[in-house]
Design an enzyme around this catalytic site. Sequence first.
Site, mmCIF file in Angstrom:
data_model
loop_
_atom_site.group_PDB
_atom_site.id
_atom_site.type_symbol
_atom_site.label_atom_id
_atom_site.label_comp_id
_atom_site.label_asym_id
_atom_site.label_seq_id
_atom_site.Cartn_x
_atom_site.Cartn_y
_atom_site.Cartn_z
ATOM 1 N N ASP A 38 172.272 -10.012 72.719
ATOM 2 C CA ASP A 38 170.822 -9.823 72.602
ATOM 3 C C ASP A 38 170.179 -10.211 73.932
ATOM 4 O O ASP A 38 170.606 -11.189 74.556
ATOM 5 C CB ASP A 38 170.245 -10.697 71.475
ATOM 6 N N ASN A 39 169.182 -9.461 74.369
ATOM 7 C CA ASN A 39 168.475 -9.855 75.605
ATOM 8 C C ASN A 39 167.259 -10.722 75.289
ATOM 9 O O ASN A 39 166.518 -11.114 76.185
ATOM 10 C CB ASN A 39 168.047 -8.622 76.417
ATOM 11 N N ASP A 63 171.576 -7.635 78.198
ATOM 12 C CA ASP A 63 170.718 -6.463 77.994
ATOM 13 C C ASP A 63 171.608 -5.226 77.919
ATOM 14 O O ASP A 63 172.370 -4.956 78.849
ATOM 15 C CB ASP A 63 169.745 -6.359 79.182
ATOM 16 N N THR A 97 166.384 1.898 76.241
ATOM 17 C CA THR A 97 167.233 1.001 75.443
ATOM 18 C C THR A 97 167.958 1.788 74.362
ATOM 19 O O THR A 97 169.161 1.617 74.137
ATOM 20 C CB THR A 97 166.385 -0.110 74.802
ATOM 21 N N TYR A 150 160.226 5.696 70.491
ATOM 22 C CA TYR A 150 161.201 5.201 69.508
ATOM 23 C C TYR A 150 161.857 6.366 68.776
ATOM 24 O O TYR A 150 163.077 6.467 68.695
ATOM 25 C CB TYR A 150 160.467 4.288 68.526
#
Length: 341
Positions: A38-39, A63, A97, A150
């Site tokens: 997890d970042n 990341d 991401t 998203y």
Amino acid sequence: MERVMRSLQIVVTGGAGFLGSHLVRRLIAQGHAVVALDNLQTGDRANLSDLLDHPRLTFLEHDVLEPYDLPCDRIYNLACPASPRDYQHDPVRTTLTSVLGSHHALELAQRTGARLLQASTSEIYGDPECHPQPEGYRGSVSPHGLRACYTEGKRCAESLVMDFHRVHRVDVRIARVFNSFGPGMRLDDGRVVINFVRQALTGCPLTLYGDGQQTRSLCYVDDLIGGLIGLMEQTDHQGPVNLGNPIERTILQIAHAVLEQIPGGTLSYLPLPGDDPRRRCPDISLARSLFGFEPSVSLDEGLAATIADVRARLGRATPTDDSRIPRAPDRTTSLETEQNG
Ligand code: UDP
């Protein structure tokens, strides 16, 4: 201890997030060895505080925009901001991401031969014309609206997953996750249940966006985690599968359900954010037939557990007043609404 199978090496990206931390806890309870990445952009190390010293958990602050290499049998790729407030905060980063993060997870699956589950989303259906939404429905999505970072990021990730499957023979699963709630969500996450519960407990009006007649179907987190693991471990299907609770409610009904358990609150109506879908409800026939998926926690039971958790956290937090919780950005003003309006 729940133990379902031999002990596996499992990577969970987004392992300190809301769903990720619940998943890590369940996998550890099943006897597996877990690496949680997890970042901490939206995740919180505190979500794993009870497990950080556990001999079968490794936490790595990493990341997923950068590649990583770990031995593993399973990869749950959950890393991505998931609440509209969070994913719209840095939309370019959200798209990257979702797309690059999935690419790196798929490359790891290809190198190691691990099975990969991609956390996709009901958002890929957009503002649906088809109701409830089965997996075969292709969606009604704005490619340039406020949610596109998203929605389109997750749609592209699904495409990458299926291409790695077809081209590189990677063993894949795709979970289309519908709205979920439960203990452990950040108090300033911005999603509807945590907002309403926090507002009711701090004596603030519950903020209803629009007329409150838009619908969502809320799945309690424990049911959802059971669905993720069930989907990963079934071996009959590699395409997308809906996971969620099929009981649909208006947002106004959800507000009243919260106020039944925390009486005395009031409602405040605010403008509907741009791109907000009017209806959403999963058709879960496929998950039912593949691995017997059946959510069992009622909204009232789930709310009671969520309220107890939020009450405890507000009690520990200083300061405790709601005014110190960061506010949602105004999602009603946008290039798109200005252009369309
Ligand atoms: N919503 C609301 N008040 C809030 C937060 C959300 O009325 O304080 C509404 C929001 O406009 C949407 C629904 O609740 O119609 C679910 O929002 P959420 O952010 O939880 O997730 P979404 O399903 O939109 O991704």
